[in-house]
Design an enzyme around this catalytic site. Structure first.
Site, mmCIF file in Angstrom:
data_model
loop_
_atom_site.group_PDB
_atom_site.id
_atom_site.type_symbol
_atom_site.label_atom_id
_atom_site.label_comp_id
_atom_site.label_asym_id
_atom_site.label_seq_id
_atom_site.Cartn_x
_atom_site.Cartn_y
_atom_site.Cartn_z
ATOM 1 N N HIS A 67 0.855 -1.179 0.000
ATOM 2 C CA HIS A 67 0.000 0.000 0.000
ATOM 3 C C HIS A 67 0.894 1.232 0.000
ATOM 4 O O HIS A 67 0.927 1.992 0.960
ATOM 5 C CB HIS A 67 -0.936 -0.009 1.211
ATOM 6 C CG HIS A 67 -1.819 -1.233 1.283
ATOM 7 N ND1 HIS A 67 -2.473 -1.618 2.421
ATOM 8 C CD2 HIS A 67 -2.163 -2.143 0.342
ATOM 9 C CE1 HIS A 67 -3.176 -2.725 2.184
ATOM 10 N NE2 HIS A 67 -3.009 -3.062 0.924
HETATM 11 C C1 LIG Z 1 -0.113 -9.478 -1.579
HETATM 12 C C2 LIG Z 1 -0.924 -8.253 -1.897
HETATM 13 C C3 LIG Z 1 -2.193 -8.095 -1.336
HETATM 14 C C4 LIG Z 1 -2.939 -6.956 -1.620
HETATM 15 N N1 LIG Z 1 -4.190 -6.850 -1.084
HETATM 16 C C5 LIG Z 1 -4.918 -5.736 -1.320
HETATM 17 C C6 LIG Z 1 -6.233 -5.597 -0.788
HETATM 18 O O1 LIG Z 1 -6.769 -6.509 -0.160
HETATM 19 N N2 LIG Z 1 -6.911 -4.444 -1.010
HETATM 20 C C7 LIG Z 1 -6.363 -3.418 -1.728
HETATM 21 O O2 LIG Z 1 -7.002 -2.382 -1.856
HETATM 22 N N3 LIG Z 1 -5.143 -3.537 -2.292
HETATM 23 C C8 LIG Z 1 -4.409 -4.668 -2.096
HETATM 24 N N4 LIG Z 1 -3.172 -4.796 -2.691
HETATM 25 C C9 LIG Z 1 -2.711 -3.706 -3.573
HETATM 26 C C10 LIG Z 1 -3.276 -3.830 -4.982
HETATM 27 O O3 LIG Z 1 -2.835 -5.026 -5.561
HETATM 28 C C11 LIG Z 1 -2.813 -2.649 -5.819
HETATM 29 O O4 LIG Z 1 -3.279 -1.460 -5.203
HETATM 30 C C12 LIG Z 1 -3.341 -2.634 -7.244
HETATM 31 O O5 LIG Z 1 -3.054 -3.819 -7.932
HETATM 32 C C13 LIG Z 1 -2.737 -1.441 -7.967
HETATM 33 O O6 LIG Z 1 -3.084 -1.406 -9.326
HETATM 34 P P1 LIG Z 1 -2.060 -0.783 -10.367
HETATM 35 O O7 LIG Z 1 -2.688 -0.845 -11.677
HETATM 36 O O8 LIG Z 1 -1.591 0.519 -9.845
HETATM 37 O O9 LIG Z 1 -0.786 -1.754 -10.296
HETATM 38 P P2 LIG Z 1 -0.684 -3.341 -10.704
HETATM 39 O O10 LIG Z 1 -2.020 -3.974 -10.593
HETATM 40 O O11 LIG Z 1 0.403 -3.884 -9.905
HETATM 41 O O12 LIG Z 1 -0.249 -3.282 -12.220
HETATM 42 C C14 LIG Z 1 0.961 -2.693 -12.637
HETATM 43 C C15 LIG Z 1 1.491 -3.429 -13.855
HETATM 44 O O13 LIG Z 1 2.497 -2.650 -14.487
HETATM 45 C C16 LIG Z 1 3.544 -3.489 -14.926
HETATM 46 N N5 LIG Z 1 4.762 -2.656 -15.053
HETATM 47 C C17 LIG Z 1 5.467 -2.076 -14.070
HETATM 48 N N6 LIG Z 1 6.513 -1.388 -14.552
HETATM 49 C C18 LIG Z 1 6.466 -1.521 -15.901
HETATM 50 C C19 LIG Z 1 7.287 -1.052 -16.968
HETATM 51 N N7 LIG Z 1 8.353 -0.280 -16.736
HETATM 52 N N8 LIG Z 1 6.953 -1.391 -18.238
HETATM 53 C C20 LIG Z 1 5.871 -2.187 -18.488
HETATM 54 N N9 LIG Z 1 5.073 -2.664 -17.517
HETATM 55 C C21 LIG Z 1 5.354 -2.336 -16.232
HETATM 56 C C22 LIG Z 1 3.624 -4.540 -13.844
HETATM 57 O O14 LIG Z 1 4.296 -5.699 -14.298
HETATM 58 C C23 LIG Z 1 2.159 -4.755 -13.515
HETATM 59 O O15 LIG Z 1 1.604 -5.784 -14.311
HETATM 60 C C24 LIG Z 1 -2.418 -5.945 -2.457
HETATM 61 C C25 LIG Z 1 -1.157 -6.117 -3.033
HETATM 62 C C26 LIG Z 1 -0.412 -7.260 -2.767
HETATM 63 C C27 LIG Z 1 0.905 -7.424 -3.412
#
Ligand SMILES: Cc1cc2nc3c(=O)[nH]c(=O)nc-3n(C[C@H](O)[C@H](O)[C@H](O)COP(=O)(O)OP(=O)(O)OC[C@H]3O[C@@H](n4cnc5c(N)ncnc54)[C@H](O)[C@@H]3O)c2cc1C
Lengths: 590, 237
Positions: free
Chosen positions: A517
């Protein structure tokens, strides 16, 4: 020389939750979209099936679905006088890698953050006076309201199959829900998950103390479900392998189930995996970005993907890193407090007590990701007077189980020998007899908690690692002390045979796991002097660059972040489609 | 083992035929307690080591048997295959630091900054065993595997609590932390990795293993013991 590819309407950097939502929405609106994802393409049928997905060693301890720190990591330190050193392996948080991102292996707990966060400075100053907020606490209003976001929260909850119980429907308090939540137009998409025994005991004890416990809202489908885009979910099986695992039943609201297939069905969409974006390209005018540069990890070759619009959706930490690497905006300097990129990095805090009850059987291995009850009496409850305690923010109290597996969770009372027959005896006795009570606490922004580029260490692409400077400040320590006391009081009221009491965290450490987070770094706000993006997550300098994720949060709440992350993604998609596309330019005048 | 007269490592060093290895490991080492109470399936032959040398294997076997003794709760560490788990972990990707950021410069740093050694886990283990044995030889004139239980206990406690400092600069507690983690992994990970043999680690605590469906069990087993034969990945493959 990088190979220049054909221009598209929009390029999406990272295909997790935010990238998946943007891909689905923009392709539906007819835009030609390319998504570049650094990791592999993975899905339920081939990768998240029984028995192989039920492997604690591989997924929890060897981080199979997570970012590989050998390739890219960050450097860490607690304060600017220290030398930052690389986080050589993952620990405190676990950014995802591959299609679906962290959304594959999250738990699904989905909250609505309220005006108590969005108007944080105004509300505290009005109630407690300007002096209540310490000088180095750089909290600021977000420039958005709960009322604006409400429909988008709903959209995210219905897309991700969130199960829960409304506590406030259009201003009418609902029994069994969270009475302190902000009013919602509709109940959750699905009824709450089954209540496990530990949550039930917490619930009963909390009610006895006059508190207001409720089942936490979670994107674990309590029943089979079809979302508004026609995506199908199975019912949660309480398998006990939720966070850090992909869901074999497609019961977890994950991007590869909820949104990415919608984009993939569209002829307007192209996905390129193993595509590692290294920088955003800028037009010399300083007003527009022109696309992104990436490395194809399958052959090492470099490409330029020109695009009319760039959406950074690479997870909170990576989005900030890409902004710094691309030289967009002025990097934040904690000494002069000038600049914006890197500002207001926040994390979360928390405390935990283990309770042991002779004769109980909690069956910790039977649980969903959201098998937990919580209470907001010291959180979104504005009637809770922070004045006497002298801190800004709040904390939840909660109990239940989520992914309590035996390599990582070996509960024994303090004082138990760490190995040998004595250790085994204690573990055998207590494995089924323990539960815990947790508190998760907010972290207010501080001028010294920030990101910048590390002067020494580089990633596999020869680029500087990002440097994280972070520690808990007096505000969090005061809050943690109260949270620990309340957790311990509640624990004692349950008459456990013994308990390991909660203690406030003092200092942030990179091990062990705490929560993924991470927030801030390119924060949203009302003017470009103090924020990197406007309320539509549009960069103030480059109007065709949108930066989507928890990196836009000006501070961190005690709640998990993905509720507002998902809502803001839908809100931004709407603004792009219905405002920006019609009249490209700044959506808010600086 | 301590009264065998000839210790296993010396025996192996002298052994000509590989065939002798399996026999020695299987015979005479399984304690009566475990035999009586756990009735393990025919004690499995040692499948052999892929990374550990003889000195290291003797250390690891002695260490896992000390930490996880045979008693009413489980067979001893080597009968659970924890030594094999550790060997395979060190020989594989994790041991070789496949996800470890290995670029310098190297600094000691603050404990809050996490692991900062220029060593991959396999190298850390190797150096840690050598340093522990050197300490044991200096202090007790014997290698770790030759020490009586009370002295093994002293050494492990000293490593864990930071009371033992290695000559040459290797941080003893870091070595111990990694070693302890691998013992727990070997005890409770899926048997597919070589440890937790016969699912005895899971059986000991009542962890059911690879279960797909509990939706009906939440009510049925509310505050009740859930007793099943645990399932592993290979059971369902
Ligand atoms: C174990 C765990 C439990 C969690 N539980 C909760 C929960 O219960 N409730 C909650 O609210 N949140 C939870 N979270 C947090 C939640 O997963 C994230 O807030 C959410 O996935 C964020 O979405 P996002 O699109 O920002 O990032 P992500 O879903 O992580 O997606 C980012 C993507 O970008 C890709 N990427 C990164 N850098 C690059 C690059 N340079 N070039 C190309 N691609 C790239 C990555 O590979 C990834 O696929 C949890 C996280 C973890 C790890």
């Amino acid at each position: 020389m990088a190979t220049r590819l054909k221009e598209v309407d929009a390029v999406i950097v990272g295909l997790g939750w935010t990238g998946g939502i943007m891909a689905a929405e923009l392709t539906k609106a007819g835009m030609k979209v390319v998504a570049l994802e650094r990791g592999a393409d993975r899905g339920t049928t081939d990768d998240y099936t029984v028995p192989n997905i039920r492997d604690e060693l591989r997924y929890v301890h060897r981080h199979d679905l997570m970012q590989n720190t050998a390739r890219d990591t960050i450097t860490v330190r607690n304060n600017p006088s220290q030398e930052a050193l690389p986080m050589r392996r993952l620990g405190s948080f676990l950014p995802g890698d591959g299609v679906g991102g962290s959304g594959v292996h999250w738990s699904g707990v989905t909250w609505r953050w309220t005006d108590q966060e969005f108007n944080v400075r105004t509300m505290y100053e009005e109630r407690y006076g300007k002096k209540f907020i310490p000088e180095d606490m750089t909290i600021q209003d977000w420039g958005i309201s709960y009322a604006e976001l409400e429909p988008y929260y709903e959209k995210f909850e219905y897309t991700a199959a969130v199960s829960g119980k409304a506590g406030n429907l259009k201003g009418v308090i609902q029994p069994g829900g969270n009475p302190f939540e902000a009013p919602r137009a509709r109940d959750y998409a699905l009824p709450p998950l089954k209540t496990i025994h530990a949550s039930q005991m917490f619930n009963d004890a909390a009610i006895k103390q006059g508190y207001h416990p409720f089942p936490i809202p979670c994107a674990n489908a309590s029943q089979a479900y079809t979302n508004p885009d026609g995506q199908k979910f199975g019912a949660c099986q309480y398998c006990g392998f939720c966070q850090r695992f992909g869901c074999e039943a497609n019961a977890k609201g994950s991007p590869h189930v909820a949104v990415i297939p919608v984009a993939r069905r569209s002829p307007n969409f192209e996905l390129r995996t193993h595509a590692w974006v290294t920088r955003v390209m800028k037009d010399p005018s300083g007003k527009r970005v022109t696309g992104v540069q990436y490395t194809n990890l399958l052959n090492g070759e470099e490409y330029e993907q020109p695009a009319n619009m760039v959406l950074l959706t690479a997870y909170a930490i990576n989005n900030v890193h890409l902004m710094l690497l691309s030289g967009i905006g002025e990097p934040y300097d904690p000494v002069s407090q000038k600049g914006v990129i890197g500002k207001n990095y926040c994390y979360q805090t928390g405390v935990n007590a283990n309770l042991f009850f002779d004769g109980k059987n909690f069956n910790p291995f039977m649980a969903a990701g959201g098998s937990r009850f919580a209470m907001d009496d010291f959180n979104t409850n504005w009637d809770f007077d922070r004045g006497p305690h002298g801190f800004v923010g709040g904390f939840t109290l909660s109990a239940g189980f989520n992914t309590s597996l035996p390599i990582g969770n070996r509960p024994v009372p303090s004082g138990t020998p760490p190995w040998g027959t004595g250790w085994k005896a204690a573990l055998v006795k207590n494995y089924q007899q323990f539960m815990n009570i947790n508190s998760s606490g907010s972290v207010m922004a501080n001028r010294y908690n920030c990101f910048d580029l590390d002067p020494t260490y580089k990633n596999a692409f020869g680029q500087p690692l990002m440097r994280m400077t972070f520690d808990y400040k007096a505000n969090e320590q005061k809050m943690g002390t109260l949270a620990a006391k309340l957790v311990n009081d509640l624990a004692k009221s349950m008459n456990p045979t013994s308990f390991n009491p909660a203690r406030a965290r003092e200092s942030w450490t990179v091990v062990p796991y705490q929560s993924t987070h991470n927030t801030g770094g390119t924060i949203m706000g009302v003017n470009p002097k103090v924020s990197a993006v406007n309320k539509y997550l549009q960069n103030w300098d480059y109007h065709n660059l949108f930066v989507i994720g928890a990196n836009v949060f000006p501070h961190n709440n005690s709640y998990n972040p993905t509720g507002p992350v998902g809502a803001l993604a839908y809100w931004t998609a709407d603004a792009i489609i219905n405002k920006y596309q019609k009249n490209p330019g700044a959506l808010v005048s600086a | 083992m301590k009264d065998d007269g000839i210790n296993r490592r010396e025996f192996l060093k002298g052994a000509v035929a590989g065939g002798a290895v399996a026999t020695t490991t299987a015979v005479g080492l399984a304690p009566q307690v475990a035999e009586a109470q756990q009735k393990p399936a025919a004690a499995p032959a040692n499948p052999g080591y892929s990374y550990l040398n003889l000195e290291e294997a003797a250390f690891v076997e002695a260490m896992v048997d000390h930490m996880i003794p045979a008693d009413q709760y489980s067979p001893k560490g080597t009968d659970l295959g924890i030594n094999i788990f550790i060997d395979r972990a060190l020989a594989g990707g994790w041991g070789k630091g496949d996800r470890l950021y290995m670029q310098g410069p190297w600094k000691v740093g603050h404990p809050n900054q996490g692991y900062q050694l220029p060593l991959k886990p396999a190298d850390l283990y190797r150096a840690g065993i050598a340093a522990t044995n050197a300490y044991c030889k200096k202090t007790y004139s014997k290698s770790f595997d030759q020490l009586p239980a009370a002295q093994k206990q002293e050494v492990l406690t000293g490593l864990q609590g930071g009371k033992i400092n290695f000559e040459g600069g290797l941080p003893a507690r870091t070595f111990f932390g990694t070693m302890y983690q691998t013992v727990m992994e070997g005890m409770f990970s899926d048997p597919i990795y070589g440890g937790n043999r016969n699912k005895a680690g899971w059986r000991m605590i009542g962890f059911p293993g690879v279960v797909a469906v509990h939706a009906q069990n939440i009510e049925k087993f509310r505050d009740k013991k859930y007793v099943v034969e645990p399932l592993s990945i290979s059971d369902l493959s």
